[in-house]
Every structure is written in C-alpha cells, then in structure tokens.
Design a protein around this motif. Structure first.
Motif, PDB file in Angstrom:
ATOM      1  N   ILE A  71      34.373  41.396  45.389  1.00 13.18           N
ATOM      2  CA  ILE A  71      34.923  40.034  45.356  1.00 13.18           C
ATOM      3  C   ILE A  71      34.315  39.214  44.229  1.00 13.18           C
ATOM      4  O   ILE A  71      35.016  38.473  43.524  1.00 13.18           O
ATOM      5  N   VAL A 101      38.206  34.921  47.480  1.00 12.11           N
ATOM      6  CA  VAL A 101      38.176  34.951  46.016  1.00 12.11           C
ATOM      7  C   VAL A 101      38.264  33.523  45.466  1.00 12.11           C
ATOM      8  O   VAL A 101      37.507  33.142  44.557  1.00 12.11           O
ATOM      9  N   VAL A 178      36.704  43.002  50.390  1.00 15.36           N
ATOM     10  CA  VAL A 178      36.522  41.903  51.336  1.00 15.36           C
ATOM     11  C   VAL A 178      35.580  42.287  52.484  1.00 15.36           C
ATOM     12  O   VAL A 178      34.846  41.447  53.013  1.00 15.36           O
ATOM     13  N   TYR A 181      31.970  42.196  51.217  1.00 13.42           N
ATOM     14  CA  TYR A 181      31.555  40.889  50.706  1.00 13.42           C
ATOM     15  C   TYR A 181      30.486  40.276  51.608  1.00 13.42           C
ATOM     16  O   TYR A 181      30.599  40.303  52.831  1.00 13.42           O
TER      17      TYR A 181
END
Length: 251
Positions: A71, A101, A178, A181
C-alpha cells in the motif's frame, strides 16, 4: 489545465475532463478494481468537479505491468503522479482498499505542504483497526468465492474463465497489499474526513468505520447507507450528494 507528465498519464484517467472546475476529485478503486469503476461518477459530477480516477498497474490498459503488493508503495507512486494536478484543491475518494491508499496519499500530501481539501473513506475500517485476514493466500476458487460474496465484480467477468485468469493476479496482489498493510505512527491528518459505509457490510462495521475520526484533527462525519460492501452501487445518487455537500462545505 495541468500539464501532465508521462508518469501522470500512466496513473490518472479523466473520463469527463472539467478544466474549469474549482476542485479535483481523485478516486481510488477497491481491490481488483480499475479506474473505469468511477466512470459513472465522472459522468455525473462533471463539469462541477474534475474527476481523476486512479489506474493501478496490472489491469486493463496496464495489464502488462507488474502488480504492486504494498500500500505504501502504491501511495507513493500515486502521490508523484498527482504532482501536475496539485495547483488547485484536490479531494480524495477511496473505496475499500482505495480508502487506505487515499489515506496514505493524503498523509504524503500533508507532509509535502499540499494538504488535500478532504478525504472520503468508503467501505473501509479505520487504518488503526486491523483484522487478521489471508484472502490473498487462498487458491483461485477461494478468491472467486470472495469476489462473489462481496458482489462487486461484474457477473460477466465471473462467468468468463479467460477474463477471470486475466483479473485474478491483480485481485490477489491487491488483497496481499491491503491485508499486509500496517498503519505507521505519525501526525494525524488535519483535513476533514467523510466516512461512508453500508449498514450490512461484512468486512467493515459502522463502529470500525467511525474510528476514522482518530486519524484527523479536522471534522469527521460518518454516513451509514443501506447495503453491503458495495452499497455505493445501489446508493450511487446518495453518495454523489454526500460528495457534493461535503466538498461544498470544505471549499
């Protein structure tokens, strides 16, 4: 009108250019999504807003480029691509992965002294709210099952094996990005944040969405609309009303 660079042209799509609009709206797709997801938004909001849709690598006209799996790397590259567009106010709208993002792009812009007008975070829990998920480690059938469950992928794509083979690498890479992240500590945003979520979203509860207020010193409003993870498809008009209302109050 911005003088765009080759890098900007790779990342940014303008389906309905609105050079005289006072504000740009930068739209970030969900995992596996592409810039064309926001074509109806551009069609509806131009010329009131200049809608700039982000095109991640590894899909559609960028199919031959390697997908990104981080990300922060995506956000850094998008921030650089937005350089030609920062001469006027920019609001950021991200759905699902796109919200994360967009948040990291907003942080980058604030660090560089060019804060966004505001951030719309749709269908995504706050960056500080983590769920331990591993969709990206599933086999292809498991990925397809997830896409069907969330109801955000065109049925024609799901029914076409050749098309599926083309899109699954981007879906897997996005889910890895994701799911791996982790929020990095740092200053909170100063811009306002408008949070939207479906009342029956299986991956983001209203409580997880409301926690976005922990990430800004500015105002933060939560809007809960009927629907699941892709509530914004059936509630498109309401979402557009929120966008226009909030940008009007931020400007």
């Amino acid at each position: 009108m911005a003088t765009t660079s080759e890098n900007s042209n790779r990342w940014i799509r303008r389906f309905r250019p609105a050079d005289d609009a006072p504000c740009g709206l930068v739209c970030f797709p969900h995992a596996g999504g592409s810039a064309t997801f926001y074509f109806p938004v551009a069609q509806a909001l131009s010329p009131q807003l200049d809608v700039l849709a982000v095109q991640y690598p590894g899909r559609q006209d960028r199919l031959s480029e390697p997908c990104l799996e981080d990300i922060h790397e995506v956000a850094d590259q998008v921030t650089a691509a937005l350089e030609p567009w920062t001469g006027r106010p920019l609001a950021l709208f991200g759905h699902s992965m796109g919200a994360t993002v967009a948040y990291e792009v907003a942080r980058n812009l604030e660090r560089s002294g060019r804060p966004p007008l505001g951030l719309f975070a749709s269908g995504r829990r706050a960056p500080s709210r983590h769920r331990d998920l591993s969709v990206h480690l599933r086999d292809d059938d498991g990925l397809v099952a997830t896409l069907k469950e969330l109801s955000g992928t065109d049925e024609a794509v799901l029914a076409d094996e050749e098309l599926l083979r083309m899109v699954l690498p981007a879906v897997r890479a996005d889910y890895k990005a994701v799911e791996t992240y982790r929020h990095r500590e740092g200053p909170r945003l100063s811009c306002p944040v408008s949070v939207l979520v479906g009342d029956s979203d299986p991956v983001t509860t209203p409580e997880e969405a409301d926690a976005w207020r922990e990430h800004t010193t500015g105002p933060c409003e939560l809007t809960v609309l009927p629907g699941g993870h892709f509530y914004l498809n059936s509630q498109a008009e309401e979402v557009r009303k929120v966008i226009v209302r909030d940008i009007g109050s931020w400007a």
